[in-house]
Design a protein around this motif. Structure first.
Motif, PDB file in Angstrom:
ATOM      1  N   ILE A   1     -15.690   1.143   1.053  1.00 14.53           N
ATOM      2  CA  ILE A   1     -16.266   2.456   0.738  1.00 14.53           C
ATOM      3  C   ILE A   1     -15.930   3.446   1.838  1.00 14.53           C
ATOM      4  N   ASP A   2     -16.094   4.711   1.530  1.00 14.18           N
ATOM      5  CA  ASP A   2     -15.874   5.781   2.502  1.00 14.18           C
ATOM      6  C   ASP A   2     -17.114   5.892   3.383  1.00 14.18           C
ATOM      7  N   SER A   3     -17.017   5.357   4.585  1.00 17.11           N
ATOM      8  CA  SER A   3     -18.184   5.335   5.471  1.00 17.11           C
ATOM      9  C   SER A   3     -18.468   6.698   6.089  1.00 17.11           C
ATOM     10  N   SER A   4     -17.581   7.670   5.894  1.00 14.57           N
ATOM     11  CA  SER A   4     -17.891   9.030   6.327  1.00 14.57           C
ATOM     12  C   SER A   4     -18.711   9.754   5.269  1.00 14.57           C
ATOM     13  N   THR A   5     -18.523   9.371   4.014  1.00 12.28           N
ATOM     14  CA  THR A   5     -19.331   9.932   2.925  1.00 12.28           C
ATOM     15  C   THR A   5     -20.697   9.265   2.870  1.00 12.28           C
ATOM     16  N   PHE A   6     -20.694   7.941   2.928  1.00  7.92           N
ATOM     17  CA  PHE A   6     -21.951   7.192   2.961  1.00  7.92           C
ATOM     18  C   PHE A   6     -22.304   6.917   4.423  1.00  7.92           C
ATOM     19  N   HIS A   7     -23.305   7.622   4.890  1.00 10.59           N
ATOM     20  CA  HIS A   7     -23.707   7.539   6.294  1.00 10.59           C
ATOM     21  C   HIS A   7     -25.222   7.678   6.372  1.00 10.59           C
ATOM     22  N   ILE A   8     -25.765   7.465   7.539  1.00  9.30           N
ATOM     23  CA  ILE A   8     -27.215   7.577   7.723  1.00  9.30           C
ATOM     24  C   ILE A   8     -27.608   9.047   7.738  1.00  9.30           C
ATOM     25  N   ALA A   9     -28.307   9.486   6.707  1.00  2.00           N
ATOM     26  CA  ALA A   9     -28.743  10.877   6.606  1.00  2.00           C
ATOM     27  C   ALA A   9     -30.008  11.071   7.425  1.00  2.00           C
ATOM     28  N   GLU A  10     -30.054  12.154   8.152  1.00  2.86           N
ATOM     29  CA  GLU A  10     -31.190  12.414   9.041  1.00  2.86           C
ATOM     30  C   GLU A  10     -32.395  12.978   8.285  1.00  2.86           C
TER      31      GLU A  10
ATOM     32  N   GLU B   1     -17.169  -2.384  10.302  1.00 11.16           N
ATOM     33  CA  GLU B   1     -16.254  -3.403  10.811  1.00 11.16           C
ATOM     34  C   GLU B   1     -15.536  -4.166   9.697  1.00 11.16           C
ATOM     35  N   HIS B   2     -16.148  -4.245   8.498  1.00  4.63           N
ATOM     36  CA  HIS B   2     -15.581  -5.130   7.481  1.00  4.63           C
ATOM     37  C   HIS B   2     -15.317  -4.487   6.125  1.00  4.63           C
ATOM     38  N   PHE B   3     -16.016  -3.411   5.769  1.00  6.01           N
ATOM     39  CA  PHE B   3     -16.003  -2.977   4.377  1.00  6.01           C
ATOM     40  C   PHE B   3     -15.748  -1.481   4.191  1.00  6.01           C
ATOM     41  N   THR B   4     -14.858  -0.911   4.982  1.00  2.00           N
ATOM     42  CA  THR B   4     -14.508   0.496   4.792  1.00  2.00           C
ATOM     43  C   THR B   4     -13.288   0.607   3.887  1.00  2.00           C
ATOM     44  N   ASP B   5     -13.140   1.768   3.259  1.00  2.00           N
ATOM     45  CA  ASP B   5     -11.948   1.989   2.442  1.00  2.00           C
ATOM     46  C   ASP B   5     -10.691   1.987   3.298  1.00  2.00           C
ATOM     47  N   HIS B   6     -10.815   2.386   4.565  1.00  4.35           N
ATOM     48  CA  HIS B   6      -9.656   2.353   5.464  1.00  4.35           C
ATOM     49  C   HIS B   6      -9.163   0.919   5.654  1.00  4.35           C
ATOM     50  N   GLU B   7     -10.099  -0.008   5.866  1.00  4.15           N
ATOM     51  CA  GLU B   7      -9.723  -1.416   6.043  1.00  4.15           C
ATOM     52  C   GLU B   7      -9.130  -1.969   4.756  1.00  4.15           C
ATOM     53  N   MET B   8      -9.738  -1.635   3.616  1.00  4.64           N
ATOM     54  CA  MET B   8      -9.221  -2.085   2.328  1.00  4.64           C
ATOM     55  C   MET B   8      -7.801  -1.586   2.098  1.00  4.64           C
TER      56      MET B   8
ATOM     57  N   GLN C   1      -3.885   7.878  -1.797  1.00  3.51           N
ATOM     58  CA  GLN C   1      -3.860   8.754  -0.623  1.00  3.51           C
ATOM     59  C   GLN C   1      -3.281   8.029   0.587  1.00  3.51           C
ATOM     60  N   MET C   2      -3.587   6.734   0.711  1.00 14.75           N
ATOM     61  CA  MET C   2      -3.094   5.959   1.843  1.00 14.75           C
ATOM     62  C   MET C   2      -1.572   5.855   1.820  1.00 14.75           C
ATOM     63  N   VAL C   3      -0.988   5.540   0.663  1.00 14.99           N
ATOM     64  CA  VAL C   3       0.466   5.391   0.629  1.00 14.99           C
ATOM     65  C   VAL C   3       1.160   6.732   0.824  1.00 14.99           C
ATOM     66  N   GLN C   4       0.538   7.803   0.329  1.00 12.59           N
ATOM     67  CA  GLN C   4       1.116   9.131   0.546  1.00 12.59           C
ATOM     68  C   GLN C   4       1.140   9.488   2.027  1.00 12.59           C
ATOM     69  N   SER C   5       0.103   9.092   2.743  1.00 10.93           N
ATOM     70  CA  SER C   5       0.076   9.374   4.186  1.00 10.93           C
ATOM     71  C   SER C   5       1.140   8.591   4.933  1.00 10.93           C
ATOM     72  N   ASN C   6       1.683   7.542   4.266  1.00  9.97           N
ATOM     73  CA  ASN C   6       2.762   6.753   4.860  1.00  9.97           C
ATOM     74  C   ASN C   6       4.120   7.101   4.259  1.00  9.97           C
ATOM     75  N   GLY C   7       4.199   8.267   3.599  1.00  8.01           N
ATOM     76  CA  GLY C   7       5.483   8.750   3.117  1.00  8.01           C
ATOM     77  C   GLY C   7       5.888   8.258   1.743  1.00  8.01           C
TER      78      GLY C   7
END
Length: 410
Positions: free
Chosen positions: A214-223, A384-391, A25-31
């Motif tokens: 990991i996807d930090s938007s999927t894994f988040h603090i659930a209320e 800060e260190h372990f998101t899929d975006h950073e990876m 998905q990342m490379v596709q977003s970069n064309g």
């Protein structure tokens, strides 16, 4: 338009399959165009998917491995077809992940990659690439791979062989194949594995450390965590100790059972990822849950827990530590492989393998303190260190350097 071609045992399924999907998905977003070839399980993907081989081929490969210890040396026709498909695509970068798993012939693949002469990235999620047999040697404490594998003490471990031990020959074949490329960059996913590679026959190949994310938007603090506790009959006043594994082989299930008998009252032990046999083996009071693909439910379990205990005996860089931290939960882990690299003093503790007394002490310390003390530091460290975006950003930077010929390696 640049083209990326990834090869993995799965596509958008399981931790490594989701990593390949995120990269695509990342490379596709970069064309770029993105292709993923997989051997077994898959989910729908935004990339072009190619299924390597067939169920019958996988069974033949597995049976041959059981008898002849020739894992990775079958599936010749399936691998030749894969090679023809790659030639028709003409990708600019080929990215390997787990190429073991009864679906691929590595000598044929690497012979092609050598002649294709385009940049190859190989992410090592385990140790199979530089041993004569096993994917992990930590549990057995074996160091034969540092000199030359032979008389394998783990012949009965994955990839299991009931009869022949070909670890000496396999070591030779791997060394010849995997050292044949001029344009290969290895990607260890932990500092520990990077250090191990320096003692292996792959030590002279360029390396680049990239942590899994990991996807930090999927894994988040659930209320709302009260409902999940009620569903699994966890007393509201009890402190919750969570264990998670996709497969509990050498992941410390026995340690958890011992801990449940020694931890005392006021604690609930909850284990996720068990098969039917393991569920039946649990002592009274331990709550067992089968493997779940319901990420929302898993997120709530992480968030509801006071601590994640990861008594893994073999690991490289476990993502369950990251998932728990993203949900605001501290981690107590055995210092196995790179398991301790994701935590610091504010977010967890690492102890020696098998030291249950130390584990109980650390777990009780975390459970006695307010959960709110750890939620923000755990979440912050993950973001800060372990998101899929950073990876993915790190991988894309590596791809660009490879295409420009400016990689420095190591």
């Amino acid at each position: 338009m640049p083209k990326l071609f990834q090869i993995n045992i799965t596509a958008n399924w399981g931790s490594h399959g989701k990593i390949t999907e995120g990269i695509g998905q990342m490379v596709q977003s970069n064309g770029w165009e993105s292709y993923i070839a997989y051997g077994r399980w898959f989910n729908e993907s935004s990339s072009h998917l190619y299924h390597i081989g067939s169920d019958l081929d996988e069974k033949i490969h597995g049976l041959s491995t059981r008898i002849l210890d020739n894992h990775g040396l079958m599936s010749r026709r399936a691998t030749r077809r894969l090679v023809h498909y790659i030639e028709s695509i003409q990708p600019d970068i080929i990215h390997l992940h787990n190429i073991h798993g009864y679906y691929l012939n590595y000598p044929i693949l690497f012979d092609f990659l050598s002649s294709y002469n385009k940049p190859v990235v190989w992410t090592l999620h385990d140790c199979w690439a530089y041993t004569g047999h096993c994917a992990h040697y930590m549990f057995a404490g074996c160091e034969k791979w540092k000199s030359h594998c032979a008389d394998c003490p783990q012949k009965s471990a994955y990839p299991r062989s009931f009869l022949r031990d070909n670890s000496y020959r396999n070591f030779e074949k791997k060394r010849a194949a995997f050292s044949s490329l001029n344009s290969l960059v290895l990607v260890p996913v932990s500092r520990w594995l990077d250090g191990e590679l320096q003692s292996s026959f792959l030590k002279d190949i360029d390396r680049r450390l990239v942590y899994n994310g990991i996807d930090s938007s999927t894994f988040h603090i659930a209320e709302d965590t009260d409902a999940i506790k009620q569903r699994y009959h966890i007393p509201p006043r009890n402190k919750m100790i969570l264990g998670v594994a996709s497969n509990w082989y050498h992941k410390g299930l026995g340690d958890f059972i011992k801990l449940s008998r020694r931890i005392g009252e006021g604690y609930s032990v909850v284990l996720v990822g068990l098969n039917q046999k393991e569920l039946k083996s649990l002592p009274k009071g331990v709550i067992g849950i089968r493997r779940t693909e319901n990420v929302k439910e898993l997120c709530k379990l992480y968030s509801a827990a006071n601590v994640l205990f990861n008594p893994t005996w073999e690991d490289n860089f476990p993502t369950i530590n990251l998932e728990a931290m993203a949900c605001g939960t501290p981690v107590v882990t055995y210092a196995t492989g790179g398991a301790a690299e994701s935590i610091d003093s504010l977010t967890g503790a690492a102890i020696e393998r098998g030291d249950l007394a130390a584990a109980i002490n650390k777990i009780q310390n975390f459970c006695q303190a307010p959960k709110s003390r750890f939620s923000t530091p755990c979440r912050k460290r993950t973001e800060e260190h372990f998101t899929d975006h950073e990876m993915c950003k790190n991988y894309f930077q590596l791809y660009q350097e490879l295409l420009s010929g400016n990689t420095s390696g190591r």
